[in-house]
Design an enzyme around this catalytic site. Sequence first.
Site, short mmCIF file in Angstrom:
data_model
loop_
_atom_site.label_atom_id
_atom_site.label_comp_id
_atom_site.label_asym_id
_atom_site.label_seq_id
_atom_site.Cartn_x
_atom_site.Cartn_y
_atom_site.Cartn_z
N LYS A 283 -8.84 -2.08 0.59
CA LYS A 283 -8.69 -1.19 1.73
C LYS A 283 -9.48 0.12 1.56
O LYS A 283 -9.84 0.76 2.53
CB LYS A 283 -7.22 -0.89 1.98
CG LYS A 283 -6.45 -2.08 2.54
CD LYS A 283 -7.08 -2.64 3.82
CE LYS A 283 -6.25 -3.75 4.41
NZ LYS A 283 -6.93 -4.40 5.56
N SER B 212 -1.09 -6.10 9.44
CA SER B 212 -0.49 -7.08 8.54
C SER B 212 0.79 -7.64 9.16
O SER B 212 1.61 -6.90 9.70
CB SER B 212 -0.16 -6.44 7.19
OG SER B 212 -1.32 -6.03 6.54
N ARG C 24 1.66 -12.42 -1.81
CA ARG C 24 0.35 -12.78 -1.29
C ARG C 24 -0.43 -13.65 -2.28
O ARG C 24 -0.10 -13.72 -3.46
CB ARG C 24 -0.48 -11.53 -0.98
CG ARG C 24 0.03 -10.73 0.21
CD ARG C 24 -0.83 -9.51 0.47
NE ARG C 24 -0.36 -8.74 1.59
CZ ARG C 24 -0.85 -8.81 2.83
NH1 ARG C 24 -1.83 -9.66 3.08
NH2 ARG C 24 -0.38 -8.06 3.80
N HIS D 183 -10.43 -3.96 12.08
CA HIS D 183 -9.36 -4.59 11.31
C HIS D 183 -8.98 -5.86 12.06
O HIS D 183 -8.08 -5.87 12.89
CB HIS D 183 -8.17 -3.64 11.20
CG HIS D 183 -7.11 -4.11 10.26
ND1 HIS D 183 -5.78 -3.83 10.43
CD2 HIS D 183 -7.18 -4.85 9.12
CE1 HIS D 183 -5.08 -4.37 9.46
NE2 HIS D 183 -5.91 -4.99 8.65
N LYS E 164 -3.16 -12.51 11.73
CA LYS E 164 -4.63 -12.54 11.68
C LYS E 164 -5.13 -13.70 10.81
O LYS E 164 -6.01 -14.45 11.21
CB LYS E 164 -5.19 -11.23 11.12
CG LYS E 164 -5.05 -10.03 12.01
CD LYS E 164 -5.91 -8.86 11.56
CE LYS E 164 -5.90 -8.60 10.08
NZ LYS E 164 -4.57 -8.31 9.53
N THR E 165 -4.58 -13.79 9.60
CA THR E 165 -5.04 -14.83 8.68
C THR E 165 -4.66 -16.22 9.18
O THR E 165 -5.48 -17.13 9.22
CB THR E 165 -4.45 -14.59 7.28
OG1 THR E 165 -4.89 -13.32 6.79
CG2 THR E 165 -4.90 -15.66 6.31
N ARG F 167 0.83 -1.20 0.00
CA ARG F 167 0.00 0.00 0.00
C ARG F 167 0.87 1.26 0.00
O ARG F 167 2.03 1.24 0.38
CB ARG F 167 -0.90 0.01 1.24
CG ARG F 167 -1.98 -1.06 1.24
CD ARG F 167 -2.82 -0.97 2.52
NE ARG F 167 -2.04 -1.31 3.70
CZ ARG F 167 -1.55 -0.45 4.57
NH1 ARG F 167 -1.74 0.85 4.40
NH2 ARG F 167 -0.87 -0.85 5.62
N ASP G 227 -9.80 -10.59 7.82
CA ASP G 227 -9.21 -9.25 7.82
C ASP G 227 -10.14 -8.11 8.25
O ASP G 227 -9.68 -7.19 8.93
CB ASP G 227 -8.66 -8.93 6.43
CG ASP G 227 -7.70 -7.75 6.44
OD1 ASP G 227 -6.85 -7.68 7.34
OD2 ASP G 227 -7.79 -6.91 5.53
#
Length: 532
Positions: free
Chosen positions: A200, A239, A324, A219, A243-244, A60, A258
């Site tokens: 996002k 990130s 990713r 988030h 989380k994933t 990003r 997410d």
Amino acid sequence: MTEPRVNPNCRLEDQGITGLGNVHYNLLEPALVEAAIQRGEGKLGLGGTFLVSTGAHTGRSPKDKHVVRTASVEDSIWWENNRPMEPEAFDRLHADMLEHMKGKDYFVQDLYGGADPALRLDVRVVTELAWHGLFIRHLLRRPEAAELAGFVPDFTIINCPSFKADPAKHGCRSETVIALNFEKKLILIGNTAYAGENKKSVFTLLNYILPEKGVMPMHCSANHAIGNPDDSAIFFGLSGTGKTTLSADPSRTLIGDDEHGWSDHGIFNFEGGCYAKTINLSAEAEPEIYATCFKFGTVVENMVYDPDTLELDFEDNSLTDNMRCAYPLEQISNASETSLGGQPRNVIMLTCDAYGVLPPIARLTPAQAMYHFLSGFTSKTPGTEVGVTEPTPTFSTCFGAPFMPRRPEVYGKLLQEKIAKTGAACWLVNTGWTGGAFGTGKRMPIKATRALLTAALDGSLNQVEFRKDPNFGFEVPVSVPGVEDKLLDPRQTWADGAAYDAQARKLVGMFSDNFAQYADKIDDDVRAAAIG
């Protein structure tokens, strides 16, 4: 008769977008893959995946994100965190982008943001790249064909990577731009092919819209016990914090990885897919996510692969650490069919501590939970943002400052109210370094993190002995079955206890300095939980 895949009364021409070449509305995955390959946007990979490189932007560009400063949002935007853009500059940007688009082919996807029909956002995404259409079709929620016949977007996103902004003319920072105009219900993205900007942008919209409805946008990832949606858990984190990985627990049902909302009815996923980091991904440690890298339609982004065999290299980070894969939720065998859960029983805050100070898990009081939520301490990991080449300690309030258009206290108050109303247990989990800081220590063993989380979620962790942490005041388990006792006491993992103490004092000071900005905006109990 084939059902229309677009509302005949809501084509791009009706939105003032004219003079384009071919416009492809709501193509399905096979057609999008085929178009992307024919256009030379990437390569067909093993299993029918789509292999693509995003070029210069492999993460990003938060410094290039702008909010248009109109009267309707002037008093509600957190301007210290969101770069303003004047309405006249946005209009020039919009006009120049539309002129640039003329004669070129575009791909339109009409999608939903939010699994709760009463709270969802209808979003039209117009993309220059066919694979961006595939990506956002995975990541947002897909209407049925019959629903498209009456689809009218609440917001429209136009993404044009070949367009370069003019900072002097368009009031932006560089040739790369992400501009949100809440009044015109329009988002413009230019000069970046990084697909994460699309998803996002929708998250930012929901972060602005939902609080006024009493809904907490988060988030976070989320899951629930198999067969019991009321036993749900949420995992806050930036990130790289896990989380994933940690929410994709085969012994629980995955709600999402997410972005979620927390309403009076429970929690709901904003998305319809996952966007997982693949660096060092293995079939042994994360078999479900690994398997998606070989399934039809998965977007494999910025991964190195053998040009002859197309075998993926999960360790080669020469393009980026932020490699990713993007895939629909249904590719995960234990994913929820509804993407809905009840009121969460457990709230987990994930942090990646590059200082090696924090324990692998700690139990928080509601006031401490608010303190750590507003602090949002973690370490940015390489590749998640442009210019980040090694883990950098940072404070990202609400574990998602780049996506927060409103002030942190708005989200903090919502979380405080939700925890008080539901009585959810709160935990801080460190997936960062142990035995020393980054460069000396090592990453927390994922096996230990999973064991501690399992104990927290099934309630057994509440039955063990706890000690009070001398640095932060929260409670830390002394001994947990399946986890080495030494790991639970970070000081014992360091070769030099005095060095640990010095590092801990440094981190405590960072927390104190950062939290000073909230001192006059929080309740007394949260203030009491603050350091110093």
